[in-house]
Design an enzyme around this catalytic site. Structure first.
Site, PDB file in Angstrom:
ATOM      1  N   ASP A   9       0.879  -1.152   0.000  1.00 24.78           N
ATOM      2  CA  ASP A   9       0.000   0.000   0.000  1.00 24.78           C
ATOM      3  C   ASP A   9       0.932   1.221   0.000  1.00 24.78           C
ATOM      4  O   ASP A   9       2.126   1.095   0.320  1.00 24.78           O
ATOM      5  CB  ASP A   9      -0.854  -0.044   1.277  1.00 24.78           C
ATOM      6  CG  ASP A   9      -1.672   1.206   1.464  1.00 24.78           C
ATOM      7  OD1 ASP A   9      -2.291   1.669   0.491  1.00 24.78           O
ATOM      8  OD2 ASP A   9      -1.695   1.721   2.599  1.00 24.78           O
ATOM      9  N   ASP A  11      -0.193   5.059   0.870  1.00 22.26           N
ATOM     10  CA  ASP A  11      -0.501   6.022   1.938  1.00 22.26           C
ATOM     11  C   ASP A  11      -0.473   5.336   3.304  1.00 22.26           C
ATOM     12  O   ASP A  11      -1.272   4.442   3.566  1.00 22.26           O
ATOM     13  CB  ASP A  11      -1.892   6.626   1.712  1.00 22.26           C
ATOM     14  CG  ASP A  11      -1.947   7.458   0.434  1.00 22.26           C
ATOM     15  OD1 ASP A  11      -1.019   8.259   0.233  1.00 22.26           O
ATOM     16  OD2 ASP A  11      -2.893   7.307  -0.343  1.00 22.26           O
TER      17      ASP A  11
HETATM   18  P1  B16 Z   1      -6.898   9.986  -4.076  1.00 29.37           P
HETATM   19  P2  B16 Z   1      -3.947   3.879  -0.357  1.00 29.37           P
HETATM   20  C1  B16 Z   1      -5.879   5.687  -0.503  1.00 29.37           C
HETATM   21  O1  B16 Z   1      -4.580   5.298  -0.743  1.00 29.37           O
HETATM   22  C2  B16 Z   1      -5.978   6.463   0.786  1.00 29.37           C
HETATM   23  O2  B16 Z   1      -5.736   5.612   1.896  1.00 29.37           O
HETATM   24  C3  B16 Z   1      -7.361   7.049   0.940  1.00 29.37           C
HETATM   25  O3  B16 Z   1      -7.438   7.818   2.123  1.00 29.37           O
HETATM   26  C4  B16 Z   1      -7.676   7.928  -0.286  1.00 29.37           C
HETATM   27  O4  B16 Z   1      -8.982   8.453  -0.215  1.00 29.37           O
HETATM   28  C5  B16 Z   1      -7.530   7.077  -1.548  1.00 29.37           C
HETATM   29  O5  B16 Z   1      -6.223   6.550  -1.603  1.00 29.37           O
HETATM   30  C6  B16 Z   1      -7.819   7.854  -2.814  1.00 29.37           C
HETATM   31  O6  B16 Z   1      -6.820   8.804  -3.005  1.00 29.37           O
HETATM   32  O7  B16 Z   1      -7.984  10.922  -3.634  1.00 29.37           O
HETATM   33  O8  B16 Z   1      -5.523  10.587  -4.022  1.00 29.37           O
HETATM   34  O9  B16 Z   1      -7.199   9.357  -5.419  1.00 29.37           O
HETATM   35  O10 B16 Z   1      -4.037   3.768   1.144  1.00 29.37           O
HETATM   36  O11 B16 Z   1      -4.723   2.844  -1.130  1.00 29.37           O
HETATM   37  O12 B16 Z   1      -2.529   4.057  -0.848  1.00 29.37           O
HETATM   38 MG    MG Z   2      -2.938   3.131   3.345  1.00 25.25          MG
END
Ligand code: B16
Ligand code: MG
Length: 216
Positions: A9, A11
């Site tokens: 992952d 984030d």
């Molecule tokens: P974006 P991951 C996710 O990333 C985040 O945990 C989540 O909080 C976020 O809303 C989602 O990506 C979408 O991100 O708005 O930048 O497209 O944890 O899967 O790396």
């Molecule tokens: Mg994450």
């Protein structure tokens, strides 16, 4: 060695951008006069942008208060906040233990992938200076189901040409751990607030990652 791939992952695992997602949503929620705190934020980790907005609206009993166009404008506002916050990210923002864990895995012949549902993932990996270290980066625009659905982990394994049972997933969210298990993979959890299925290997932080001791 049984394991052939590590699927990360982004984030909250490779870098602490989870805190920027929180800040960006908080800015929007404050402007709207809505409740949104760190506990609520746990439910947003690994969840797509629109699904995240719907969770915030649901918490505030406002799920039916806006048109789709208004909700899309709110998502754009949150993303503008987020892009501003991550614009200063550098290689120094890679979390402790991650670079060595990746290097050890590569030296042992494993393949590396990123399973992030963030559409900002390629930009963030570029700012971190590690985009070329991965054999495959899932394209969030082509993923139709948010974690806990296994889709993104399954797509990574298929793209690498490796059976799920030979993959290890690393996640910081409950939804992500469920997605890894549903894909048939082993999980390493980073500081996961467990509300259902626990990670196979729960760690307090990325600094505890130890390839030789944890991956067989
Ligand atoms: P974006 P991951 C996710 O990333 C985040 O945990 C989540 O909080 C976020 O809303 C989602 O990506 C979408 O991100 O708005 O930048 O497209 O944890 O899967 O790396
Ligand atoms: Mg994450």
């Amino acid at each position: 060695m049984k394991t052939k791939a590590i699927i990360f992952d982004l984030d909250g695992v490779i870098t602490d951008s989870a805190k920027y997602h929180f800040e960006a949503w908080k800015e929007l929620a404050d402007r709207l006069g809505y409740k949104f705190d760190e506990d609520d934020n746990e439910r947003l980790k690994g969840v797509s942008r629109m699904d995240s907005l719907n969770i915030i609206l649901e918490i505030n009993n406002a799920l039916d208060a806006f048109t789709l166009e208004e909700k899309e404008a709110m998502c754009t506002e949150k993303n503008d906040n987020y892009v501003k916050l991550i614009s200063k990210v550098t290689p120094e923002d890679i979390l402790p233990g991650i670079a060595k864990f990746m290097a050890d895995a590569k030296a042992a012949g494993l393949r590396l992938a990123v399973a992030s549902v963030s559409k900002n993932a390629p930009a963030l990996l570029t700012s971190l200076g590690i985009i070329d270290e991965f054999d495959y980066i899932a394209d969030a625009r082509k993923i139709s189901k948010s974690k806990p659905d296994p889709e993104i982990f399954t797509v990574c394994a298929e793209s690498l040409g490796i059976e799920p049972e030979y993959c290890v997933g690393v996640e910081d969210s409950q939804a992500g751990i469920e997605a890894i298990h549903a894909a048939g993979m082993k999980s390493i959890g980073i500081n996961v607030t467990v509300t259902s299925i626990a990670p196979d290997l729960p760690l307090g932080s990325t600094a505890e990652l130890d390839f030789a001791a944890m991956v067989d």
